[in-house]
Write a protein that holds these residues in place. Structure first.
Motif, PDB file in Angstrom:
ATOM      1  N   LEU A 106       0.830  -1.211   0.000  1.00  0.00           N
ATOM      2  CA  LEU A 106       0.000   0.000   0.000  1.00  0.00           C
ATOM      3  C   LEU A 106       0.864   1.260   0.000  1.00  0.00           C
ATOM      4  CD1 LEU A 106      -2.903  -1.005   2.447  1.00  0.00           C
ATOM      5  CD2 LEU A 106      -2.809  -1.225  -0.043  1.00  0.00           C
ATOM      6  N   ASN A 107       2.019   1.145  -0.681  1.00  0.00           N
ATOM      7  CA  ASN A 107       2.951   2.264  -0.853  1.00  0.00           C
ATOM      8  C   ASN A 107       3.491   2.826   0.452  1.00  0.00           C
ATOM      9  OD1 ASN A 107       2.667   2.208  -3.735  1.00  0.00           O
ATOM     10  ND2 ASN A 107       0.699   3.229  -3.492  1.00  0.00           N
ATOM     11  N   ALA A 108       3.611   1.962   1.461  1.00  0.00           N
ATOM     12  CA  ALA A 108       4.202   2.407   2.721  1.00  0.00           C
ATOM     13  C   ALA A 108       5.597   2.964   2.451  1.00  0.00           C
ATOM     14  CB  ALA A 108       4.279   1.237   3.703  1.00  0.00           C
ATOM     15  N   LEU A 109       5.905   4.078   3.081  1.00  0.00           N
ATOM     16  CA  LEU A 109       7.163   4.786   2.844  1.00  0.00           C
ATOM     17  C   LEU A 109       8.324   4.056   3.501  1.00  0.00           C
ATOM     18  CD1 LEU A 109       5.783   8.350   3.599  1.00  0.00           C
ATOM     19  CD2 LEU A 109       6.629   7.603   1.362  1.00  0.00           C
ATOM     20  N   ASP A 110       9.241   3.547   2.681  1.00  0.00           N
ATOM     21  CA  ASP A 110      10.467   2.966   3.212  1.00  0.00           C
ATOM     22  C   ASP A 110      11.650   3.789   2.723  1.00  0.00           C
ATOM     23  OD1 ASP A 110      10.685   2.249   0.558  1.00  0.00           O
ATOM     24  OD2 ASP A 110      10.906   0.095   0.917  1.00  0.00           O
ATOM     25  N   LEU A 111      12.860   3.396   3.104  1.00  0.00           N
ATOM     26  CA  LEU A 111      14.028   4.217   2.799  1.00  0.00           C
ATOM     27  C   LEU A 111      14.293   4.339   1.292  1.00  0.00           C
ATOM     28  CD1 LEU A 111      16.271   5.959   3.912  1.00  0.00           C
ATOM     29  CD2 LEU A 111      17.660   3.894   4.234  1.00  0.00           C
ATOM     30  N   PRO A 112      14.237   3.244   0.507  1.00  0.00           N
ATOM     31  CA  PRO A 112      14.449   3.420  -0.934  1.00  0.00           C
ATOM     32  C   PRO A 112      13.436   4.357  -1.581  1.00  0.00           C
ATOM     33  CG  PRO A 112      14.710   1.123  -0.335  1.00  0.00           C
ATOM     34  CD  PRO A 112      14.169   1.810   0.879  1.00  0.00           C
ATOM     35  N   MET A 113      12.176   4.292  -1.142  1.00  0.00           N
ATOM     36  CA  MET A 113      11.169   5.191  -1.700  1.00  0.00           C
ATOM     37  C   MET A 113      11.457   6.632  -1.306  1.00  0.00           C
ATOM     38  SD  MET A 113       7.014   5.186  -1.245  1.00  0.00           S
ATOM     39  CE  MET A 113       6.718   3.711  -2.227  1.00  0.00           C
TER      40      MET A 113
END
Length: 260
Positions: A26-33
């Protein structure tokens, strides 16, 4: 189109669209994003041909919040790593002239809601669910949420949204002034495109001056704001677009702005 690209960047004329691309999460914000988002916004900031920016999500949601796996092992370090590029991105988005539009569907929660609140315009699909959510994890907010929320809805509503952590609907968001439009989900892409095209054909330098004046007005007294307005007007007076706007007025025609 998911692949391994956390952010899909597309350009149509003067409009750049940044699509978050972790649909399985669900497009959770992680470091690569977060790092990809910063790199994309840095490129936008260096390109004077960009006259509107759209943020959207792939799959079933806009952004469901921060990636909790990033925080689980070491919440403090995980948050520091994730927030460094996100905060740098927010600063850049406030400095550019091009207006920023959030195209929201499915869910906008946690950091995703905070990021949405920092945009200039929000177009939401009916059926979208919103939740600031941080309090449900025992933490305070980030990604500009505490700055934007009370400015948009007032302190009383902001405290209710932030401290209770309840979900609310697109109609609630519209009533509170958190979104500009609620449209049927099948019409969201078309409506956003038309909105972005209108902005991309506008006086981009004046947009930049206006959006910064409005966003910083809460931090100045009247005298300082009047001085800032005078400086911004002077800046606009040296642009080709203001000359075109004045000439169009006297020619009794629609202005043809070039974003310069």
């Amino acid at each position: 189109m998911s692949g391994n690209t956390p952010l899909i960047v597309t350009r149509q004329g003067a409009i750049v669209t940044l699509q978050f691309n972790r649909p399985e999460a669900l497009n959770a914000l992680d470091l690569p994003m977060a790092q990809a988002l910063l790199a994309a916004v840095q490129a936008i900031a260096a390109d004077t041909g960009v006259r509107a920016v759209v943020l959207k999500g792939a799959g079933r949601a806009f952004i469901a919040g921060g990636d909790l796996a990033t925080l689980h092992a070491n919440p403090a370090q995980g948050a520091r790593d994730l927030l460094a590029p996100l905060n740098a991105t927010l600063q850049l988005l406030q400095q550019i002239d091009a207006p920023v539009i959030a195209q929201v569907h499915g869910a906008a929660a946690g950091g995703g809601l905070s990021l949405m609140l920092m945009c200039d315009f929000v177009l939401a699909a009916d059926g979208t669910k919103f939740n600031l959510a941080y309090i449900n994890l025992g933490t305070s907010c980030d990604v500009g949420g505490s700055w934007a929320l009370p400015r948009l809805v007032g302190l009383r509503h902001a405290l209710e949204i932030a401290l209770l952590g309840d979900a609310f609907t697109a109609d609630d968001a519209l009533r509170l002034g958190l979104v500009n439009r609620v449209v049927p989900a099948p019409e969201l892409d078309r409506t956003t495109q038309a909105f972005a095209e209108r902005l991309a054909n506008g006086p981009t330098k004046a947009y930049g001056q206006m959006r910064r004046l409005l966003r910083t007005s809460f931090d100045r007294d009247l005298g300082a704001q009047l001085a800032a307005e005078a400086q911004s007007f002077d800046t606009c007076a040296h642009t080709a677009d203001m000359r075109e706007g004045l000439q169009a007025f006297f020619d009794k025609r629609k202005p043809r702005f070039q974003g310069r």
